[in-house]
Design a protein around this motif. Structure first.
Motif: not given
Length: 346
Positions: A173-181, A183-184
């Motif tokens: 899991i990356t920082q980008e993975d967390i940031e991308s979700i 919004q949900k």
């Protein structure tokens, strides 16, 4: 457990205005502040200077009215902290005193609106006097939290105080993975509240039933509002979120749902409420060393300017609900019998 959950249903305790025999007749029809003022005069006539000073403090305490905020540390429950605050104020004012009579009691009302669990800290909004009637409005105000989540572990309470129920990998899991979700989980969403919560079933908190080992079904998903979420820090397995939400929202459920969305699991490691309504942790929350009658009087004066004019005049009546918490306490401390104080809780 972490905190945003609150149930409506005030528990009220009452605390007495001290009075002498010569002032008892007058206090039956006067306000607490007026009644306490009469006590000062009586103390000046019949008591010592120290007694008069305490009576003056009692007058000031009973005249306090409005809403302010205190800083809750981790450890005590919100109810325990409120009781600690109440006892400090009563002790400062010298209430109760063995010389005060039992008749014609007046009351000191104090309560909180918006429970923080023992594992959480931050802003706890407190109402005193007529301010207890404003607490229901505090439940609908926006709240802001800083939450530290831990990836890879799930618990039955959804935070670090519970038993581990699941362990999953999180190394990809990356920082980008967390940031991308994130919004949900922003806007008007549906959320399932945790089983360990202040929500009630048959008049009892779900958390109490769970601790007894009883089988408890999850409450259905309900609509909640999230105004904003941002990722402040990511140092695997830990991630820090800044969340602003509406009433009835559970940060524990949010962190757990984020873990599931990332094909892993997560729980809340730390939770701090940094804002509730207009009250912020840094600007308005009184630390325990400032829980004095004078400091609270100054805070009430300052905080009154933060509230809408119509709110200060509004007489709200708490609704019966199993989905939010409003704790409003007032205590009646009666005349002592021997060396033991009789405390009645209503």
């Amino acid at each position: 457990m972490a905190a945003t959950e609150v149930e409506i249903g005030p528990a009220v305790e009452r605390a007495p205005v001290p009075e002498t025999a010569e002032t008892a007749a007058g206090t039956a029809t006067t306000s607490p502040a007026t009644a306490a003022a009469a006590i000062v005069a009586a103390a000046a006539r019949t008591g010592t200077e120290a007694t008069a000073s305490k009576a003056a403090l009692a007058t000031k305490l009973l005249s306090l009215s409005g809403v302010f905020a205190v800083r809750k540390p981790k450890g005590p429950t919100s109810a325990e902290l409120l009781n600690r605050l109440k006892q400090k104020l009563l002790a400062e004012a010298g209430m109760p005193h063995k010389e005060w009579t039992k008749r014609k009691k007046q009351t000191l009302k104090i309560g909180h609106g918006g429970t923080l669990d023992s594992a959480a800290g931050g802003v706890l909004v407190v109402g005193i006097g007529r301010g207890t009637k404003m607490l229901t409005s505090m439940l609908t105000e926006s709240k802001r939290y800083v939450a530290v989540g831990e990836l890879g572990r799930a618990t039955d309470t959804l935070d670090s105080t519970g038993k581990i129920t699941e362990v999953k990998p999180y190394d990809k899991i990356t920082q980008e993975d967390i940031e991308s979700i994130l919004q949900k989980f922003t806007g008007n969403i549906m959320q399932v509240p945790p089983l360990y919560s202040a929500l009630k079933k048959d008049g009892q908190r779900l958390s109490t039933l769970m601790k007894r080992g009883e089988v408890v079904e999850a409450k259905p998903a309900r609509p909640v509002t999230v105004y904003s979420i941002s990722l402040q820090k990511f140092q695997p397995p830990f991630f820090t979120l800044d969340v602003e939400c509406g009433g009835g929202f559970y940060v524990r459920s949010l962190v757990s749902d984020i873990g599931k969305e990332l094909s892993s699991c997560a729980n809340v490691l730390e939770l701090t409420r940094t804002k509730q309504g207009p009250f912020t942790l840094e600007e308005h929350a009184l630390a325990e060393d400032r829980w004095t009658i004078d400091d609270i009087a100054q805070s009430l004066e300052h905080c009154s300017s933060l509230l809408p004019a119509e709110l200060t005049l509004k007489k709200t009546k708490p609704e019966e609900s199993s989905e939010q918490v409003l704790s409003c306490k007032s205590v009646t401390l009666n005349e002592t019998t021997g060396n033991d104080e009789i405390i009645k809780t209503f």
